[in-house]
Design an enzyme around this catalytic site. Sequence first.
Site, PDB file in Angstrom:
ATOM      1  N   ASP A  75      51.897  35.948  24.117  1.00 59.94           N
ATOM      2  CA  ASP A  75      51.686  34.810  25.014  1.00 59.94           C
ATOM      3  C   ASP A  75      51.562  33.492  24.247  1.00 59.94           C
ATOM      4  O   ASP A  75      51.638  32.415  24.849  1.00 59.94           O
ATOM      5  CB  ASP A  75      50.448  35.037  25.896  1.00 59.94           C
ATOM      6  CG  ASP A  75      50.705  36.085  26.972  1.00 59.94           C
ATOM      7  OD1 ASP A  75      51.858  36.557  27.073  1.00 59.94           O
ATOM      8  OD2 ASP A  75      49.759  36.440  27.694  1.00 59.94           O
ATOM      9  N   ARG A  96      60.286  44.410  33.573  1.00 61.63           N
ATOM     10  CA  ARG A  96      58.850  44.707  33.444  1.00 61.63           C
ATOM     11  C   ARG A  96      58.568  46.038  34.131  1.00 61.63           C
ATOM     12  O   ARG A  96      58.107  46.089  35.263  1.00 61.63           O
ATOM     13  CB  ARG A  96      58.009  43.555  34.009  1.00 61.63           C
ATOM     14  CG  ARG A  96      58.232  42.250  33.232  1.00 61.63           C
ATOM     15  CD  ARG A  96      57.324  41.139  33.672  1.00 61.63           C
ATOM     16  NE  ARG A  96      55.976  41.279  33.167  1.00 61.63           N
ATOM     17  CZ  ARG A  96      55.055  40.317  33.234  1.00 61.63           C
ATOM     18  NH1 ARG A  96      55.338  39.163  33.775  1.00 61.63           N
ATOM     19  NH2 ARG A  96      53.840  40.512  32.762  1.00 61.63           N
ATOM     20  N   CYS A 156      55.524  36.335  36.076  1.00 58.45           N
ATOM     21  CA  CYS A 156      56.468  35.614  35.219  1.00 58.45           C
ATOM     22  C   CYS A 156      57.638  36.514  34.872  1.00 58.45           C
ATOM     23  O   CYS A 156      57.468  37.716  34.652  1.00 58.45           O
ATOM     24  CB  CYS A 156      55.776  35.154  33.936  1.00 58.45           C
ATOM     25  SG  CYS A 156      54.675  33.770  34.191  1.00 58.45           S
ATOM     26  N   ARG A 215      48.996  28.291  37.137  1.00 57.96           N
ATOM     27  CA  ARG A 215      48.578  29.690  37.323  1.00 57.96           C
ATOM     28  C   ARG A 215      47.525  30.098  36.312  1.00 57.96           C
ATOM     29  O   ARG A 215      46.712  30.970  36.579  1.00 57.96           O
ATOM     30  CB  ARG A 215      49.770  30.632  37.118  1.00 57.96           C
ATOM     31  CG  ARG A 215      50.831  30.492  38.144  1.00 57.96           C
ATOM     32  CD  ARG A 215      51.945  31.431  37.815  1.00 57.96           C
ATOM     33  NE  ARG A 215      51.479  32.771  38.100  1.00 57.96           N
ATOM     34  CZ  ARG A 215      52.224  33.712  38.633  1.00 57.96           C
ATOM     35  NH1 ARG A 215      53.465  33.479  38.909  1.00 57.96           N
ATOM     36  NH2 ARG A 215      51.729  34.897  38.870  1.00 57.96           N
ATOM     37  N   LYS A 251      41.691  34.362  31.869  1.00 56.49           N
ATOM     38  CA  LYS A 251      42.505  34.683  33.062  1.00 56.49           C
ATOM     39  C   LYS A 251      42.791  36.179  33.147  1.00 56.49           C
ATOM     40  O   LYS A 251      42.582  36.807  34.181  1.00 56.49           O
ATOM     41  CB  LYS A 251      43.832  33.914  33.001  1.00 56.49           C
ATOM     42  CG  LYS A 251      44.891  34.426  33.955  1.00 56.49           C
ATOM     43  CD  LYS A 251      46.147  33.625  33.876  1.00 56.49           C
ATOM     44  CE  LYS A 251      47.384  34.271  33.349  1.00 56.49           C
ATOM     45  NZ  LYS A 251      47.896  35.509  33.832  1.00 56.49           N
ATOM     46  N   ASN A 252      43.293  36.751  32.055  1.00 55.44           N
ATOM     47  CA  ASN A 252      43.758  38.138  32.146  1.00 55.44           C
ATOM     48  C   ASN A 252      42.618  39.137  32.284  1.00 55.44           C
ATOM     49  O   ASN A 252      42.843  40.261  32.735  1.00 55.44           O
ATOM     50  CB  ASN A 252      44.656  38.487  30.949  1.00 55.44           C
ATOM     51  CG  ASN A 252      46.000  37.777  31.054  1.00 55.44           C
ATOM     52  OD1 ASN A 252      46.356  37.248  32.108  1.00 55.44           O
ATOM     53  ND2 ASN A 252      46.742  37.750  29.954  1.00 55.44           N
TER      54      ASN A 252
END
Length: 418
Positions: free
Chosen positions: A305, A122, A117, A397, A22-23
Amino acid sequence: MEKFVITGGTPLKGVVNISGAKNAAIAIIPATLLVEDECILENIPDIKDVNIILDMLSCLGAVVERIDKNTVKINATNLHTYIVEKDLASKMRASYYLLGALCGRFKKASVALPGGCNFGIRPIDQHIKGFEALNCKIGIKSGSVEVDASLLSAGHIYFDKVSVGATINIMIAAAKAPGVTVLENAAREPHVVDVANFLNSMGANIKGAGTDTIKITGVEKLHGGTYGVIPDQIEAGTYMFAAAATRGDVTIKNVIPKHLDAITSKFVEMGVEVIEGDDEVRVIATKELKKINVKTLPYPGFPTDLQPPMVALLTTVSGTSIVTESVWDSRYQYVSELGKMGAQITVDGRVAVIEGGTPLLGAEVVATDLRAGAGMIIAGLCASGETHISEIKYIDRGYEDVEEKFGALGADIKRIDD
Ligand code: UD1
């Protein structure tokens, strides 16, 4: 509103195939804006975050086509704007990669402040520092980050903090900036390397990705081509934790075992057996497991994560384990949900103390964010009785075919419309 209903207690057994990262995908997709030609991206996971970033590209004028479930064709030859509206940008954190990509392409970008999230503050100060070093003017106006990159040129940046997002963003912006850009104290995550490999395969000149110093020699033009995204380290880790927590025996395929070293070494310390193959790891948890202490760190350290899946696993291990979160300020919101299932965890700032080994009982819980949701699934798989997880939009997601993959390993997990 959809929910997962899990009936726990079955050790997971079998084989699971890991999807594309995903990232990496949500950074490589914006990076295609630098290419005035066709890019075919393979191994793209079919998940919500990917679909959102593809929508953002379409809104900018790129032609986006899903050739099949995991292959996407993007042609960004005819973009008509450099402005990304709030309703789209606020849906995810990675919208900030459009800043780097649009600067490289248009020498101008306007992207509404990113969402994503919520685990504490952030900031984007390291991104801003990077753009300024590339001779850009950057400011925040009416909730949008505006960049004037008309004088975009190479720069030398020492990041004050190891940031995956800032490293990738500035690497993308610098790919076509004249001169040699040097990024020091860069993030070393596998997806940083994957974005560099993608850009290089399209004609960029980036060296050192995967170390803490990255050198980018700006090129005039990038060409199209085909690129396959790496397997998802975090998804693979999630299934490793689920296998260990349920005391199962699972082979996790289509992985790069090296990317999983931090997890494997903790598993070995706990007494979980991990057998590595070329592109698979088999996790066997038949012996009694030992408590451990773990601290999250940037790669190659233990990934933040996977902190919630690690905490879920440690609730099943007798004794006191200590987890220290050193990447994010506030990543324990989900602990109170585990408490509803009988887990005994106390949190003081960045430290969680887990008194493991007390039985988990099914309960009504909430997925407070994406990876917290993965932790709740793992806890549900270990608990006796039914666990109902709501807010699974977060899980969608980032996890492709999650109930099908767990189901194929013997888990009793159903998606219901509540
Ligand atoms: C990415 C991942 C996220 C993961 C995180 C750390 C994506 C889409 N998300 O997020 O899942 O948890 O890496 O591995 O890839 N920071 C600053 N200033 C900045 C940027 C970051 O102080 O300008 C701080 C953050 O507050 C945090 C730390 O640096 O404490 C790491 O953040 P960063 O690596 O940038 O995370 P993301 O790229 O947003």
